[in-house]
Every structure is written in C-alpha cells, then in structure tokens.
Design a protein around this motif. Sequence first.
Motif, PDB file in Angstrom:
ATOM      1  N   ARG A 221       0.839  -1.200   0.000  1.00 24.51           N
ATOM      2  CA  ARG A 221       0.000   0.000   0.000  1.00 24.51           C
ATOM      3  C   ARG A 221       0.872   1.247   0.000  1.00 24.51           C
ATOM      4  NH1 ARG A 221      -2.123  -2.899   4.155  1.00 24.51           N
ATOM      5  NH2 ARG A 221      -1.403  -1.359   5.679  1.00 24.51           N
ATOM      6  N   LEU A 222       0.389   2.290  -0.647  1.00 25.93           N
ATOM      7  CA  LEU A 222       1.141   3.543  -0.680  1.00 25.93           C
ATOM      8  C   LEU A 222       1.290   4.128   0.718  1.00 25.93           C
ATOM      9  CD1 LEU A 222       2.547   5.584  -2.519  1.00 25.93           C
ATOM     10  CD2 LEU A 222       0.357   6.753  -2.799  1.00 25.93           C
ATOM     11  N   SER A 223       0.326   3.892   1.577  1.00 22.52           N
ATOM     12  CA  SER A 223       0.395   4.415   2.953  1.00 22.52           C
ATOM     13  C   SER A 223       1.572   3.826   3.729  1.00 22.52           C
ATOM     14  CB  SER A 223      -0.911   4.120   3.691  1.00 22.52           C
ATOM     15  OG  SER A 223      -1.160   2.724   3.741  1.00 22.52           O
ATOM     16  N   GLN A 224       2.105   2.694   3.278  1.00 25.43           N
ATOM     17  CA  GLN A 224       3.256   2.084   3.948  1.00 25.43           C
ATOM     18  C   GLN A 224       4.586   2.645   3.467  1.00 25.43           C
ATOM     19  OE1 GLN A 224       2.480  -1.922   2.608  1.00 25.43           O
ATOM     20  NE2 GLN A 224       1.498  -2.502   4.542  1.00 25.43           N
ATOM     21  N   TYR A 225       4.547   3.390   2.354  1.00 26.19           N
ATOM     22  CA  TYR A 225       5.797   3.734   1.677  1.00 26.19           C
ATOM     23  C   TYR A 225       6.650   4.719   2.466  1.00 26.19           C
ATOM     24  CZ  TYR A 225       9.089   5.450  -1.802  1.00 26.19           C
ATOM     25  OH  TYR A 225      10.242   5.815  -2.452  1.00 26.19           O
ATOM     26  N   ARG A 226       6.030   5.767   3.025  1.00 26.64           N
ATOM     27  CA  ARG A 226       6.832   6.805   3.688  1.00 26.64           C
ATOM     28  C   ARG A 226       7.674   6.213   4.817  1.00 26.64           C
ATOM     29  NH1 ARG A 226       6.867  12.151   3.400  1.00 26.64           N
ATOM     30  NH2 ARG A 226       4.964  12.153   2.155  1.00 26.64           N
ATOM     31  N   LYS A 227       7.079   5.341   5.610  1.00 23.46           N
ATOM     32  CA  LYS A 227       7.810   4.737   6.720  1.00 23.46           C
ATOM     33  C   LYS A 227       8.876   3.764   6.233  1.00 23.46           C
ATOM     34  CE  LYS A 227       7.110   2.191  11.033  1.00 23.46           C
ATOM     35  NZ  LYS A 227       6.107   1.572  11.944  1.00 23.46           N
ATOM     36  N   ALA A 228       8.565   3.041   5.149  1.00 20.69           N
ATOM     37  CA  ALA A 228       9.474   1.989   4.683  1.00 20.69           C
ATOM     38  C   ALA A 228      10.516   2.491   3.687  1.00 20.69           C
ATOM     39  CB  ALA A 228       8.661   0.864   4.045  1.00 20.69           C
ATOM     40  N   ARG A 229      10.376   3.747   3.235  1.00 18.22           N
ATOM     41  CA  ARG A 229      11.158   4.232   2.090  1.00 18.22           C
ATOM     42  C   ARG A 229      12.658   4.044   2.267  1.00 18.22           C
ATOM     43  NH1 ARG A 229      10.627  10.258  -0.670  1.00 18.22           N
ATOM     44  NH2 ARG A 229      12.176   9.919  -2.341  1.00 18.22           N
ATOM     45  N   HIS A 230      13.189   4.354   3.429  1.00 17.89           N
ATOM     46  CA  HIS A 230      14.642   4.297   3.623  1.00 17.89           C
ATOM     47  C   HIS A 230      15.065   3.075   4.443  1.00 17.89           C
ATOM     48  CE1 HIS A 230      15.011   8.209   1.801  1.00 17.89           C
ATOM     49  NE2 HIS A 230      14.158   8.721   2.670  1.00 17.89           N
ATOM     50  N   SER A 231      14.210   2.068   4.486  1.00 17.39           N
ATOM     51  CA  SER A 231      14.536   0.861   5.246  1.00 17.39           C
ATOM     52  C   SER A 231      15.088  -0.221   4.321  1.00 17.39           C
ATOM     53  CB  SER A 231      13.291   0.344   5.962  1.00 17.39           C
ATOM     54  OG  SER A 231      12.353  -0.147   5.010  1.00 17.39           O
ATOM     55  N   ARG A 232      15.549  -1.304   4.935  1.00 15.16           N
ATOM     56  CA  ARG A 232      16.127  -2.398   4.169  1.00 15.16           C
ATOM     57  C   ARG A 232      15.086  -3.108   3.308  1.00 15.16           C
ATOM     58  NH1 ARG A 232      21.009  -4.499   5.774  1.00 15.16           N
ATOM     59  NH2 ARG A 232      20.336  -6.598   5.182  1.00 15.16           N
ATOM     60  N   ILE A 233      13.822  -3.098   3.747  1.00 12.75           N
ATOM     61  CA  ILE A 233      12.842  -3.900   3.033  1.00 12.75           C
ATOM     62  C   ILE A 233      12.535  -3.350   1.642  1.00 12.75           C
ATOM     63  CG2 ILE A 233      11.801  -4.703   5.181  1.00 12.75           C
ATOM     64  CD1 ILE A 233       9.454  -2.856   4.602  1.00 12.75           C
ATOM     65  N   THR A 234      12.745  -2.048   1.419  1.00 14.20           N
ATOM     66  CA  THR A 234      12.486  -1.470   0.101  1.00 14.20           C
ATOM     67  C   THR A 234      13.770  -1.223  -0.689  1.00 14.20           C
ATOM     68  OG1 THR A 234      12.470   0.780   1.013  1.00 14.20           O
ATOM     69  CG2 THR A 234      10.351  -0.378   0.875  1.00 14.20           C
ATOM     70  N   ASN A 235      14.860  -1.776  -0.232  1.00 15.30           N
ATOM     71  CA  ASN A 235      16.157  -1.595  -0.894  1.00 15.30           C
ATOM     72  C   ASN A 235      16.322  -2.663  -1.983  1.00 15.30           C
ATOM     73  OD1 ASN A 235      18.885  -1.420  -1.614  1.00 15.30           O
ATOM     74  ND2 ASN A 235      19.498  -0.791   0.437  1.00 15.30           N
ATOM     75  N   TRP A 236      16.221  -2.237  -3.241  1.00 15.59           N
ATOM     76  CA  TRP A 236      16.325  -3.182  -4.356  1.00 15.59           C
ATOM     77  C   TRP A 236      17.670  -3.905  -4.362  1.00 15.59           C
ATOM     78  CZ3 TRP A 236      12.422  -4.778  -7.245  1.00 15.59           C
ATOM     79  CH2 TRP A 236      11.311  -3.946  -7.437  1.00 15.59           C
ATOM     80  N   SER A 237      18.732  -3.238  -3.934  1.00 15.58           N
ATOM     81  CA  SER A 237      20.062  -3.851  -4.023  1.00 15.58           C
ATOM     82  C   SER A 237      20.240  -5.008  -3.043  1.00 15.58           C
ATOM     83  CB  SER A 237      21.147  -2.795  -3.773  1.00 15.58           C
ATOM     84  OG  SER A 237      21.047  -2.271  -2.463  1.00 15.58           O
ATOM     85  N   LEU A 238      19.358  -5.108  -2.037  1.00 14.96           N
ATOM     86  CA  LEU A 238      19.434  -6.213  -1.081  1.00 14.96           C
ATOM     87  C   LEU A 238      18.506  -7.362  -1.446  1.00 14.96           C
ATOM     88  CD1 LEU A 238      19.505  -4.183   2.278  1.00 14.96           C
ATOM     89  CD2 LEU A 238      21.447  -5.091   0.959  1.00 14.96           C
ATOM     90  N   LEU A 239      17.755  -7.199  -2.530  1.00 12.22           N
ATOM     91  CA  LEU A 239      16.753  -8.182  -2.907  1.00 12.22           C
ATOM     92  C   LEU A 239      17.396  -9.335  -3.676  1.00 12.22           C
ATOM     93  CD1 LEU A 239      13.625  -8.212  -2.507  1.00 12.22           C
ATOM     94  CD2 LEU A 239      13.463  -7.469  -4.890  1.00 12.22           C
ATOM     95  N   LYS A 240      17.192 -10.556  -3.192  1.00 10.03           N
ATOM     96  CA  LYS A 240      17.698 -11.748  -3.886  1.00 10.03           C
ATOM     97  C   LYS A 240      16.580 -12.547  -4.544  1.00 10.03           C
ATOM     98  CE  LYS A 240      21.897 -12.520  -1.167  1.00 10.03           C
ATOM     99  NZ  LYS A 240      22.664 -13.521  -0.365  1.00 10.03           N
TER     100      LYS A 240
END
Length: 455
Positions: free
Chosen positions: A151-170
């Motif tokens: 959900r877009l409402s989750q994005y602001r909180k998650a934006r700078h976290s590990r879970i939204t970091n594409w480079s950590l995605l396997k």
Amino acid sequence: MRRVILPICLMLGACMPGTSADMPSRAATHDQSTMPAMKRFSAPRPVPPRRSNRDIQRDFLELSFQLESGRPLQHFSRFEQPISIRVTGSPPPTLIPDLNRLVHRLRTEAGIDVARVRSDTANITVEAVPRSEIRRHLPQAACFVVPNISRLSQYRKARHSRITNWSLLKKREKLAVFIPNDSSPQEVRDCLHEELAQAIGPLNDLYRLPDSVFNDDNVHTVLTGFDMLILRAYYSPELHSGMTRAQVARRLPAILSRLNPAGDKIAPRYASSTPRAWIRNIQTALGPGARSAQRRTTAREALRIAEAVGWTDHRRAFSHFALGRLTQSTDPDFAQDQFVIAEQFYKRTPGTTLHRAYTASQLAAYAIAQGRGEDALMLLTPYLSTAERHENAALLATLMMLRAEALELTGRVAEARSVRLDSLGWARYGFGADWAVRAKLRDISALSPLKGPNG
C-alpha cells in the motif's frame, strides 16, 4: 521509478503563430459537446528485435545487474513461483481491461506464468491513487514500483529501510505498483506496462536502446518485441534468483540462441555506454522543476556531450530533438533546423521508425504554420500506421489532427472534416478528458494560417 521525462514530443503549442485564445478554431466553431466513443487498439503487433544476440546479451546484463542510478546489483532476482496480480484503490474504467490485455501478452509472448487475482495474498498489488498522492511521495514520478510493501500508505515509513532496498533483494515475493487514477487512459496504460515490466523483470533503463520501454526517453510506451524477449530470457529455466552476473553471463548465449536464433546471424553494433553527464542534462532539460532558460542550457550541454562522444545513433538524434523542442518558442527557425538534423540521424539508425514519427509531427506543424499543406501531408502520411502499430493513441490523434489542417490547406475540406472527427476517438484515449481533447484541437488548429485573424 519510471516516466520521469515529460512527453515533449506531443506538445506543439510553441509552434503556434499566436495564443489559442486569440485564434478561431474548428473546435470553437463546431459543436464538440458530444465526443465520439473512445477508440481502443485491437490485437498487438510487436516488432521482433533485429539486433545481434551479442548486443542483446550485453543489454540483458546491464539491465539486470544495475539500478537506474548506476549502482551495481550483486544478485539476479525474480519471482520463482507463478505471479499473481491484484488491483486495489480506485481504478479508472480502462485500467482493468488494459491490465488484462497486458497479462495476456506476458503469458503468450514472454511465457511468464502470471494471472490477475482478487486475493489479498497476491504477489503484485497495483494500487490506483490520485496523481497528487504519488507526487507527494515522489514529486518527479508519474508512477513507481516498490518491493515488499502493498500500500502507498506504507511507503513513507518503509522508504529508507532495508525492506524497500532493491540492491538487497535476492528473490521477489511481494511488490506494489502505484498508478495514477486521474490521468489519461494512455498514461495509466503506459505506467502499467513500464512498472509491471520492472516489477517482474529488469530494474535498469538504458538510453542506448532504441526499441524498448527500458529507456527513459519515453518514446516506446508499451512493451516491444525486444522487451518480451528480455522478459522471456529473464524467466528461462536456466536462470534463478540469487545468481551472480558471471553465472548469468555464462548461460545467456545458449538462452538467446534458443529464444532468438535470428540474432546469432546479425553482426553486433557495440553501441557505446551513455555518460551520466548526458543523462543528467537530458533529465534536467526535459524533466519537471527547471526554468525555461535552464532547460535550454542543459539541452545544449547534452548535445555538446553527444557530439563530443561521437554518437551518430538515436541518442544524438534525441539530443537535437530535445533542443529543438525547447527552443521553439524563442527561435522557431533554429528549432526547425534541429528537428531536421534529428530526422537525419534517426533515418540512419535501425529501429527508430517511432522516433521519426515524433519528429515528423514537429516538422509537419512547422510546414502547416507556413501554409505548406502538401509538404505536411508528405511528412505525416507514412507515420499514421506507425503510431497505430505502436499503440500510441496520443501520437496517432496528433498526427491525424495535423493531417486535417494540412488537408484544409490543400482545399480538401470534406476529407479534413472526416479525418478530424476520426481523430477524436483516439484523442479521448490518448489525452483523456474532453477538455484536454478540445485543447489539443485548438492548439493544432491555431497552427494554420487559414485560422488566423484574416483566415
């Protein structure tokens, strides 16, 4: 995120001999209160890639192991299970049919096991929200995709976290795509194509690609034959999530030979990489936020870099095209020269027919403003089918409206009226609201010297 560059190709207002408010037009003098039905494209007709598999191998690796910022990715990532897609939010009426059509293409052309579902456990959530909500989170984006949220409402909180970091995605398991629900039907569809392609496949864009949506120039807006080949290779059984670049590189030649045997018989072109400085200048020139003078300055710098690098491909052409577009209001003759040069470079570059259609619209607009109807018709006629084949309703409507003005200049008034009326159905899909369609009609009508104060 994609679709950052403004669609400058269809903005013809700077060619006008005066403001639209001062000019009588066909839209103003005929009853347009009842628009014809919106037109939609029929069966897709993608053009197969006509490039060497050695070039495509390099493209695949750079698309898959690098982010748009230039940051390298250490691991290959994709979905390892059947992909399910659901729609939430407030989708406009055209979104679901266009999504169904795209899902069918992904299944049949790319061979990906993907389906639209209603379950809240779907792998990909497409959330349709107001454009203002998207801009509140990413001011320069028309639409974007994020991993590990729904959900877009989750994005602001998650934006700078590990879970939204594409480079950590396997491995990909859950993503969200955010689409505007108050844009034109074509803009919504284009976002679906570009963001779902990124959600499912490569994360990078390459300006050197002339025939792909994986290119921030926004010339191609629906998945091409090249894109479907890339996605088919992306989900080939020889690959899996977690592989390194070297591991993927070893398996790619055999994969591409199997999927695209014609590419083994074509000599590679070895197109040079695109300097980050050129990209920055193009994005400043054509993206939101810059003043007019700054846009022109950075467009000139982008052209200087293109000349210094020695490009003769579509990137050199695009540099001239961008400068022409940004100088139309201050120096129309100079702008015309830039469009002519752009056409010369596009003509030498394979796979740029759609690019040439955009240039033809600018050259034809200039010819119409000078009263040269026959010249405009010669420029426009070859590209009506091009716009239709590439499913670009906004471009097709623009070309048809220009053709109507050119026909009137040559005295073919009845034919002009028919072409103009036919353009409106495409314009409703390409530009959206009726007021936007009427505004486009006024702008293009005002080009013609027949519509001036003494016309």
